[in-house]
Design a protein around this motif. Structure first.
Motif, PDB file in Angstrom:
ATOM      1  N   MET A  10      -4.439   0.359  -0.735  1.00  0.00           N
ATOM      2  CA  MET A  10      -3.083   0.309  -0.185  1.00  0.00           C
ATOM      3  C   MET A  10      -2.823  -1.042   0.479  1.00  0.00           C
ATOM      4  O   MET A  10      -1.757  -1.623   0.333  1.00  0.00           O
ATOM      5  N   LEU A  11      -3.831  -1.543   1.208  1.00  0.00           N
ATOM      6  CA  LEU A  11      -3.662  -2.839   1.882  1.00  0.00           C
ATOM      7  C   LEU A  11      -3.507  -3.952   0.843  1.00  0.00           C
ATOM      8  O   LEU A  11      -2.686  -4.857   1.012  1.00  0.00           O
ATOM      9  N   LEU A  12      -4.296  -3.863  -0.229  1.00  0.00           N
ATOM     10  CA  LEU A  12      -4.178  -4.877  -1.281  1.00  0.00           C
ATOM     11  C   LEU A  12      -2.784  -4.842  -1.912  1.00  0.00           C
ATOM     12  O   LEU A  12      -2.212  -5.870  -2.253  1.00  0.00           O
ATOM     13  N   LEU A  13      -2.238  -3.618  -1.993  1.00  0.00           N
ATOM     14  CA  LEU A  13      -0.904  -3.457  -2.562  1.00  0.00           C
ATOM     15  C   LEU A  13       0.123  -4.248  -1.736  1.00  0.00           C
ATOM     16  O   LEU A  13       1.056  -4.842  -2.274  1.00  0.00           O
ATOM     17  N   LEU A  14      -0.110  -4.281  -0.413  1.00  0.00           N
ATOM     18  CA  LEU A  14       0.806  -5.024   0.459  1.00  0.00           C
ATOM     19  C   LEU A  14       0.851  -6.503   0.082  1.00  0.00           C
ATOM     20  O   LEU A  14       1.855  -7.171   0.281  1.00  0.00           O
ATOM     21  N   LEU A  15      -0.255  -7.006  -0.439  1.00  0.00           N
ATOM     22  CA  LEU A  15      -0.309  -8.422  -0.815  1.00  0.00           C
ATOM     23  C   LEU A  15       0.721  -8.768  -1.891  1.00  0.00           C
ATOM     24  O   LEU A  15       1.119  -9.916  -2.018  1.00  0.00           O
TER      25      LEU A  15
END
Ligand code: CUA
Length: 334
Positions: A10-15
């Motif tokens: 999910m955090l990578l998706l924010l990128l």
């Protein structure tokens, strides 16, 4: 473990939000000021990312390597003082601070003064919730859309008419506080002609989120054309509807709004000189079309939260016909 992978994903998706070519991305600078600022931020970022990697890596390694094993109940021996380690972990942060301090110092001075002899002076006055731009040398005042010649530095004096705002055009530079009773200075330059969106970057009240601006960087010839259009003598409208609109403006609008060269000199709201040239209205809220302008005059509060302009319908009791006349007057090219 599965949950951990989920959250990392999910955090990578924010990128994906960090695409560099958005019109308001600081990662896509379009002028020397924004470039100098990005360089400085990038330097600090990579130094700090390096520190975080080393420190967290050592922490993780120690926690795993030296964790308590089954049957190991004894206290470990106290660590002795090791001079070279002490010197090392003082010297490394100190040199990193020096590495960051020198470019910070240089950039601060670079950003303080335009690098040429003939910058274009512009005064920026922030208001709740719109921007006023004054060109003291050209005798022009406008609002929300700043026209500048590309390739030439613009020297800005930034202040506020009410509360603290912050002037920010991500691809050109900023942010600079616009504070009442104080003038802050900086400069900007756009390399190429184009339109660069900006925002107020300081929470300043109910309409803060919709306090936008646009910088139109133009070729020297186009900029000169704009200057001439802004300075064109005010003409009495020939169209009868626009003529009626002028009378409504005189009665209901001129207390707050000015039009260059006309008898209308209100300074409470945005200056409306050559309004037909504006691409947006309501401080970058919507496109400047007769339909939007009609809706805006009828009830600005329905379109923009916190706006201080009174409603043409509710507060000023204008009829539909009067509002149509006003739109004809404002959108007309005189
Ligand atoms: Cu002005 Cu936020």
């Amino acid at each position: 473990m599965r949950r951990f992978i989920f959250w990392v994903g999910m955090l990578l998706l924010l990128l994906t939000g960090c695409r560099v070519d958005y019109p308001a991305s600081v990662l896509h600078p379009a002028g020397p000021v924004a470039r100098a600022q990005l360089k400085l931020v990038a330097l600090s970022f990579f130094i700090m990312a390096g520190i975080a990697t080393v420190v967290l890596g050592l922490l993780l390694y120690s926690a795993l390597r030296f964790r308590q094993k089954p049957g190991d109940d004894e206290d470990p021996p106290p660590s002795p003082e090791v001079t070279w380690v002490e010197v090392l972990w003082t010297a490394i942060p100190l040199s990193l601070l020096i590495i960051m301090a020198i470019p910070t110092y240089n950039t601060t001075f670079y950003l303080a003064k335009p690098p040429t002899e003939d910058p274009l002076p512009v005064e920026v006055v922030a208001h709740q919730f719109w921007w006023e731009f004054r060109y003291p040398d050209l005798g022009i005042i406008t609002a929300n859309e700043l026209h500048i010649p590309a390739g030439r530095p613009v020297e800005m004096k930034v202040r506020s008419a009410d509360v603290v705002h912050s002037f920010w055009i991500p691809r050109l530079g900023g942010k600079l506080d616009a504070a009442p009773g104080r003038t802050n200075r900086f400069w900007l330059q756009a390399d190429e002609p184009g339109s660069y969106p900006g925002v107020c970057a300081q929470l300043c009240g109910a309409g803060h989120a919709q306090m936008h601006l646009v910088v139109h960087a133009q070729t020297a010839a186009d900029f000169e054309k704009w200057v001439q259009a802004m300075k064109a003598p005010y003409g009495i409208p020939t169209d009868p509807l626009a003529r009626e609109g002028e009378a409504v403006f005189s009665q209901s609008c001129q207390g707050c709004h000015a039009i260059g060269g006309s008898p209308f000199k209100g300074r409470v709201g945005p200056d409306l000189t050559a309004f037909y040239l504006r691409t947006t209205l309501g401080a970058g809220l919507v496109k400047n079309t007769p339909e939007n302008l009609t809706r805006w005059i009828e009830d600005p509060l329905a379109m923009k939260y916190g706006v201080l302009m009174p409603s043409g319908k509710r507060d000023l009791n204008l009829s539909d016909g009067q509002i149509q006349a006003l739109v004809a007057f404002l959108e007309g090219n005189r």
